[in-house]
Design a protein around this motif. Structure first.
Motif, PDB file in Angstrom:
ATOM      1  N   ARG A  68       0.777  -1.243  -0.006  1.00  0.00           N
ATOM      2  CA  ARG A  68      -0.016  -0.035  -0.032  1.00  0.00           C
ATOM      3  C   ARG A  68       0.880   1.326  -0.155  1.00  0.00           C
ATOM      4  NH1 ARG A  68      -4.333  -0.424   4.604  1.00  0.00           N
ATOM      5  NH2 ARG A  68      -4.907   1.499   3.692  1.00  0.00           N
ATOM      6  N   CYS A  69       1.915   1.153   0.867  1.00  0.00           N
ATOM      7  CA  CYS A  69       2.730   2.353   0.855  1.00  0.00           C
ATOM      8  C   CYS A  69       3.441   2.535  -0.661  1.00  0.00           C
ATOM      9  CB  CYS A  69       3.784   2.337   1.882  1.00  0.00           C
ATOM     10  SG  CYS A  69       3.395   2.488   3.516  1.00  0.00           S
ATOM     11  N   SER A  70       3.800   1.495  -1.141  1.00  0.00           N
ATOM     12  CA  SER A  70       4.545   1.532  -2.480  1.00  0.00           C
ATOM     13  C   SER A  70       3.413   2.031  -3.578  1.00  0.00           C
ATOM     14  CB  SER A  70       5.107   0.469  -2.946  1.00  0.00           C
ATOM     15  OG  SER A  70       5.492   0.384  -4.079  1.00  0.00           O
ATOM     16  N   GLU A  71       2.341   1.677  -3.506  1.00  0.00           N
ATOM     17  CA  GLU A  71       1.326   2.067  -4.370  1.00  0.00           C
ATOM     18  C   GLU A  71       0.702   3.636  -4.071  1.00  0.00           C
ATOM     19  OE1 GLU A  71      -2.107  -0.525  -3.636  1.00  0.00           O
ATOM     20  OE2 GLU A  71      -0.994  -2.131  -4.895  1.00  0.00           O
ATOM     21  N   ALA A  72       1.130   3.983  -2.812  1.00  0.00           N
ATOM     22  CA  ALA A  72       0.761   5.584  -2.723  1.00  0.00           C
ATOM     23  C   ALA A  72       1.874   6.482  -2.724  1.00  0.00           C
ATOM     24  CB  ALA A  72       0.344   5.662  -1.005  1.00  0.00           C
ATOM     25  N   GLY A  73       3.195   5.711  -3.117  1.00  0.00           N
ATOM     26  CA  GLY A  73       4.427   6.576  -3.738  1.00  0.00           C
ATOM     27  C   GLY A  73       5.747   6.495  -2.990  1.00  0.00           C
ATOM     28  N   ALA A  74       5.603   5.623  -1.973  1.00  0.00           N
ATOM     29  CA  ALA A  74       6.781   5.365  -1.114  1.00  0.00           C
ATOM     30  C   ALA A  74       7.876   4.845  -1.935  1.00  0.00           C
ATOM     31  CB  ALA A  74       6.593   4.400   0.115  1.00  0.00           C
ATOM     32  N   ASP A  75       8.876   5.322  -1.848  1.00  0.00           N
ATOM     33  CA  ASP A  75      10.206   4.792  -2.454  1.00  0.00           C
ATOM     34  C   ASP A  75      10.770   3.789  -1.524  1.00  0.00           C
ATOM     35  OD1 ASP A  75      10.804   6.784  -4.565  1.00  0.00           O
ATOM     36  OD2 ASP A  75      10.714   8.181  -2.769  1.00  0.00           O
ATOM     37  N   ARG A  76      10.602   3.490  -0.383  1.00  0.00           N
ATOM     38  CA  ARG A  76      11.031   2.414   0.586  1.00  0.00           C
ATOM     39  C   ARG A  76      10.326   2.464   1.716  1.00  0.00           C
ATOM     40  NH1 ARG A  76      16.618   0.958   0.008  1.00  0.00           N
ATOM     41  NH2 ARG A  76      15.856  -0.983   1.371  1.00  0.00           N
ATOM     42  N   VAL A  77      10.241   1.341   2.280  1.00  0.00           N
ATOM     43  CA  VAL A  77       9.559   1.289   3.752  1.00  0.00           C
ATOM     44  C   VAL A  77      10.424   0.473   4.578  1.00  0.00           C
ATOM     45  CG1 VAL A  77       7.499   0.017   4.831  1.00  0.00           C
ATOM     46  CG2 VAL A  77       7.155   1.069   2.643  1.00  0.00           C
ATOM     47  N   PHE A  78      10.581   1.248   5.865  1.00  0.00           N
ATOM     48  CA  PHE A  78      11.511   0.476   6.854  1.00  0.00           C
ATOM     49  C   PHE A  78      10.778   0.342   8.048  1.00  0.00           C
ATOM     50  CE2 PHE A  78      14.081   3.019   3.929  1.00  0.00           C
ATOM     51  CZ  PHE A  78      15.108   2.213   3.639  1.00  0.00           C
ATOM     52  N   ASP A  79      11.161  -0.983   8.792  1.00  0.00           N
ATOM     53  CA  ASP A  79      10.372  -1.228  10.017  1.00  0.00           C
ATOM     54  C   ASP A  79      11.214  -0.548  11.016  1.00  0.00           C
ATOM     55  OD1 ASP A  79      10.242  -2.898  12.417  1.00  0.00           O
ATOM     56  OD2 ASP A  79       8.583  -3.817  11.186  1.00  0.00           O
ATOM     57  N   LYS A  80      10.782   0.131  11.927  1.00  0.00           N
ATOM     58  CA  LYS A  80      11.281   0.641  13.079  1.00  0.00           C
ATOM     59  C   LYS A  80      12.114  -0.350  13.957  1.00  0.00           C
ATOM     60  CE  LYS A  80       8.281   4.887  13.607  1.00  0.00           C
ATOM     61  NZ  LYS A  80       7.154   5.234  14.339  1.00  0.00           N
ATOM     62  N   SER A  81      11.561  -1.253  13.954  1.00  0.00           N
ATOM     63  CA  SER A  81      12.165  -2.312  14.851  1.00  0.00           C
ATOM     64  C   SER A  81      13.392  -3.072  14.212  1.00  0.00           C
ATOM     65  CB  SER A  81      11.299  -3.204  15.379  1.00  0.00           C
ATOM     66  OG  SER A  81      10.253  -2.527  16.047  1.00  0.00           O
ATOM     67  N   ASN A  82      13.349  -3.401  12.847  1.00  0.00           N
ATOM     68  CA  ASN A  82      14.209  -4.531  12.216  1.00  0.00           C
ATOM     69  C   ASN A  82      15.188  -3.778  10.917  1.00  0.00           C
ATOM     70  OD1 ASN A  82      13.046  -6.617  13.891  1.00  0.00           O
ATOM     71  ND2 ASN A  82      11.435  -6.598  12.702  1.00  0.00           N
ATOM     72  N   ASP A  83      14.743  -2.604  10.708  1.00  0.00           N
ATOM     73  CA  ASP A  83      15.436  -2.279   9.556  1.00  0.00           C
ATOM     74  C   ASP A  83      16.310  -0.794   9.576  1.00  0.00           C
ATOM     75  OD1 ASP A  83      14.017  -4.181   7.976  1.00  0.00           O
ATOM     76  OD2 ASP A  83      12.359  -2.883   7.369  1.00  0.00           O
ATOM     77  N   ASP A 126      19.391  -0.269  10.453  1.00  0.00           N
ATOM     78  CA  ASP A 126      20.670  -0.138   9.737  1.00  0.00           C
ATOM     79  C   ASP A 126      20.428   0.112   8.232  1.00  0.00           C
ATOM     80  OD1 ASP A 126      22.026  -0.634  12.016  1.00  0.00           O
ATOM     81  OD2 ASP A 126      22.396  -2.741  11.748  1.00  0.00           O
ATOM     82  N   ALA A 127      19.482  -0.875   7.638  1.00  0.00           N
ATOM     83  CA  ALA A 127      19.229  -0.593   6.096  1.00  0.00           C
ATOM     84  C   ALA A 127      18.419   1.018   6.037  1.00  0.00           C
ATOM     85  CB  ALA A 127      18.053  -1.404   5.651  1.00  0.00           C
ATOM     86  N   PHE A 128      17.699   1.273   6.904  1.00  0.00           N
ATOM     87  CA  PHE A 128      17.219   2.995   6.913  1.00  0.00           C
ATOM     88  C   PHE A 128      18.382   3.977   6.786  1.00  0.00           C
ATOM     89  CE2 PHE A 128      16.005   6.604   9.345  1.00  0.00           C
ATOM     90  CZ  PHE A 128      15.243   7.282   8.470  1.00  0.00           C
ATOM     91  N   PHE A 129      19.281   3.777   7.817  1.00  0.00           N
ATOM     92  CA  PHE A 129      20.332   4.913   7.867  1.00  0.00           C
ATOM     93  C   PHE A 129      21.372   4.558   6.805  1.00  0.00           C
ATOM     94  CE2 PHE A 129      19.284   4.602  12.535  1.00  0.00           C
ATOM     95  CZ  PHE A 129      19.046   6.135  12.510  1.00  0.00           C
ATOM     96  N   ASP A 130      21.591   3.432   6.086  1.00  0.00           N
ATOM     97  CA  ASP A 130      22.290   3.256   4.810  1.00  0.00           C
ATOM     98  C   ASP A 130      21.622   3.775   3.666  1.00  0.00           C
ATOM     99  OD1 ASP A 130      24.190   1.747   6.027  1.00  0.00           O
ATOM    100  OD2 ASP A 130      23.463  -0.155   5.544  1.00  0.00           O
ATOM    101  N   TYR A 131      20.225   3.715   3.884  1.00  0.00           N
ATOM    102  CA  TYR A 131      19.493   4.541   2.660  1.00  0.00           C
ATOM    103  C   TYR A 131      19.681   6.026   2.742  1.00  0.00           C
ATOM    104  CZ  TYR A 131      15.768   5.821  -0.498  1.00  0.00           C
ATOM    105  OH  TYR A 131      14.863   6.258  -1.354  1.00  0.00           O
TER     106      TYR A 131
END
Length: 126
Positions: free
Chosen positions: A96-111, A113-118
């Motif tokens: 749903r986020c992707s369809e609404a226009g998000a480039d990426r979705v990150f989980d606050k608990s698990n992602d 490191d990937a979020f900060f890398d992005y």
């Protein structure tokens, strides 16, 4: 080297108060604006169409939703990115986020490191 101009849409002050210094410490970021609700976020984004590089959006807001911010907030800048940082990163919600226009979705608990890398990869000088 220019700082990554970040606009944060998050209604939880505890999360904002920890996210902002962490972004400033781990990325070359400048926080250019904050909003707690959908309408406030969209108004800010429309008033500053070239004033941000990355919007970090939570899904559940004080007013409206992050999905509404994603749908209504993009100003068309080629270098602008909108990402969702949420505790509710289910497969359906990611879609749903992707369809609404998000480039990426990150989980606050698990992602995180990937979020900060992005965030680091989005720096204007890169």
């Amino acid at each position: 080297m220019a700082a990554l101009r970040i606009f944060i849409v998050e209604d939880n002050p505890t999360i904002r108060d920890s996210l902002i210094p962490t972004l400033e410490d781990l990325t070359d970021a400048e926080i250019v604006g904050l909003a707690e609700g959908e309408d406030e976020a969209v108004r800010w984004m429309q008033a500053h169409p070239g004033g941000w590089d990355l919007a970090i959006v939570d899904l559940f807001l004080r007013q409206g939703s992050g999905l509404g911010v994603l749908r209504r907030g993009r100003s068309g800048g080629a270098r602008q990115s909108m990402v969702v940082l949420t505790n509710y990163a289910t497969t359906d919600m990611r879609r749903r986020c992707s369809e609404a226009g998000a480039d990426r979705v990150f989980d606050k608990s698990n992602d995180l490191d990937a979020f900060f890398d992005y965030c680091n990869a989005q720096a204007p000088s890169r």
